[in-house]
Design a protein around this motif. Structure first.
Motif, PDB file in Angstrom:
ATOM      1  N   GLU A  26       0.924  -1.265  -0.112  1.00  0.00           N
ATOM      2  CA  GLU A  26      -0.023   0.024   0.089  1.00  0.00           C
ATOM      3  C   GLU A  26       0.867   1.254   0.018  1.00  0.00           C
ATOM      4  OE1 GLU A  26      -2.628  -0.517   3.133  1.00  0.00           O
ATOM      5  OE2 GLU A  26      -3.898  -1.807   2.234  1.00  0.00           O
ATOM      6  N   GLU A  27       2.101   1.233   0.802  1.00  0.00           N
ATOM      7  CA  GLU A  27       2.742   2.407   0.779  1.00  0.00           C
ATOM      8  C   GLU A  27       3.402   2.514  -0.423  1.00  0.00           C
ATOM      9  OE1 GLU A  27       5.668   1.726   3.947  1.00  0.00           O
ATOM     10  OE2 GLU A  27       4.150   1.766   5.322  1.00  0.00           O
ATOM     11  N   GLU A  28       3.944   1.499  -1.125  1.00  0.00           N
ATOM     12  CA  GLU A  28       4.358   1.686  -2.664  1.00  0.00           C
ATOM     13  C   GLU A  28       3.449   2.063  -3.498  1.00  0.00           C
ATOM     14  OE1 GLU A  28       7.723  -1.855  -2.608  1.00  0.00           O
ATOM     15  OE2 GLU A  28       5.903  -2.515  -3.303  1.00  0.00           O
ATOM     16  N   ILE A  29       2.284   1.663  -3.392  1.00  0.00           N
ATOM     17  CA  ILE A  29       1.143   2.165  -4.295  1.00  0.00           C
ATOM     18  C   ILE A  29       0.805   3.580  -4.215  1.00  0.00           C
ATOM     19  CG2 ILE A  29      -1.239   1.976  -4.951  1.00  0.00           C
ATOM     20  CD1 ILE A  29      -1.296  -1.076  -4.463  1.00  0.00           C
ATOM     21  N   GLU A  30       1.068   4.079  -2.943  1.00  0.00           N
ATOM     22  CA  GLU A  30       0.696   5.510  -2.702  1.00  0.00           C
ATOM     23  C   GLU A  30       1.894   6.313  -3.279  1.00  0.00           C
ATOM     24  OE1 GLU A  30       0.155   5.869   1.708  1.00  0.00           O
ATOM     25  OE2 GLU A  30      -1.663   4.892   1.500  1.00  0.00           O
ATOM     26  N   GLN A  31       3.185   5.961  -3.248  1.00  0.00           N
ATOM     27  CA  GLN A  31       4.499   6.603  -3.728  1.00  0.00           C
ATOM     28  C   GLN A  31       4.451   6.659  -5.105  1.00  0.00           C
ATOM     29  OE1 GLN A  31       7.604   4.496  -2.098  1.00  0.00           O
ATOM     30  NE2 GLN A  31       7.560   5.364  -0.042  1.00  0.00           N
ATOM     31  N   LEU A  32       3.973   5.358  -5.785  1.00  0.00           N
ATOM     32  CA  LEU A  32       3.751   5.659  -7.318  1.00  0.00           C
ATOM     33  C   LEU A  32       2.633   6.659  -7.597  1.00  0.00           C
ATOM     34  CD1 LEU A  32       4.093   1.637  -7.969  1.00  0.00           C
ATOM     35  CD2 LEU A  32       5.609   3.416  -8.637  1.00  0.00           C
ATOM     36  N   GLU A  33       1.472   6.507  -7.079  1.00  0.00           N
ATOM     37  CA  GLU A  33       0.400   7.551  -7.321  1.00  0.00           C
ATOM     38  C   GLU A  33       0.700   8.851  -7.217  1.00  0.00           C
ATOM     39  OE1 GLU A  33      -2.805   6.019  -4.532  1.00  0.00           O
ATOM     40  OE2 GLU A  33      -3.476   4.843  -6.474  1.00  0.00           O
ATOM     41  N   LYS A  34       1.736   9.209  -6.254  1.00  0.00           N
ATOM     42  CA  LYS A  34       2.141  10.650  -5.801  1.00  0.00           C
ATOM     43  C   LYS A  34       3.104  10.746  -7.108  1.00  0.00           C
ATOM     44  CE  LYS A  34       1.649  10.701  -0.836  1.00  0.00           C
ATOM     45  NZ  LYS A  34       2.617  10.753   0.190  1.00  0.00           N
ATOM     46  N   SER A  35       4.073   9.923  -7.534  1.00  0.00           N
ATOM     47  CA  SER A  35       4.913  10.210  -8.437  1.00  0.00           C
ATOM     48  C   SER A  35       4.085  10.443  -9.852  1.00  0.00           C
ATOM     49  CB  SER A  35       5.979   9.048  -9.018  1.00  0.00           C
ATOM     50  OG  SER A  35       5.176   7.974  -9.308  1.00  0.00           O
ATOM     51  N   LEU A  36       3.023  10.044 -10.075  1.00  0.00           N
ATOM     52  CA  LEU A  36       2.247  10.413 -11.352  1.00  0.00           C
ATOM     53  C   LEU A  36       1.620  11.845 -11.038  1.00  0.00           C
ATOM     54  CD1 LEU A  36      -0.395   7.199 -11.355  1.00  0.00           C
ATOM     55  CD2 LEU A  36       1.560   7.723 -13.036  1.00  0.00           C
ATOM     56  N   ASN A  37       1.525  12.465 -10.046  1.00  0.00           N
ATOM     57  CA  ASN A  37       1.270  13.558 -10.012  1.00  0.00           C
ATOM     58  C   ASN A  37       2.197  14.670 -10.126  1.00  0.00           C
ATOM     59  OD1 ASN A  37      -1.648  12.927  -9.492  1.00  0.00           O
ATOM     60  ND2 ASN A  37      -1.132  12.796  -7.510  1.00  0.00           N
TER      61      ASN A  37
END
Length: 53
Positions: A26-37
């Motif tokens: 879940e932490e990795e997914i959050e970081q990846l989603e942030k990197s999309l922004n």
């Protein structure tokens, strides 16, 4: 030190490790989603500007 774990201890350990894995994922997914922004340089433009050899 224990020589072997009981079946219950093994199951409890598996549950603990799976919960940790879920948290990490879940932490990795959050970081990846942030990197999309975050705006970054466009990959397509970089490829277009590289001369063919």
């Amino acid at each position: 030190m224990k020589e072997s774990m009981t079946e219950r201890e093994i199951i409890e350990r598996k549950i603990f490790l799976k919960r940790q894995l879920i948290e990490i994922t879940e932490e990795e997914i959050e970081q990846l989603e942030k990197s999309l922004n975050v705006p970054s340089f466009a990959q397509e433009k970089a490829v277009d500007s590289v001369p063919a050899i």
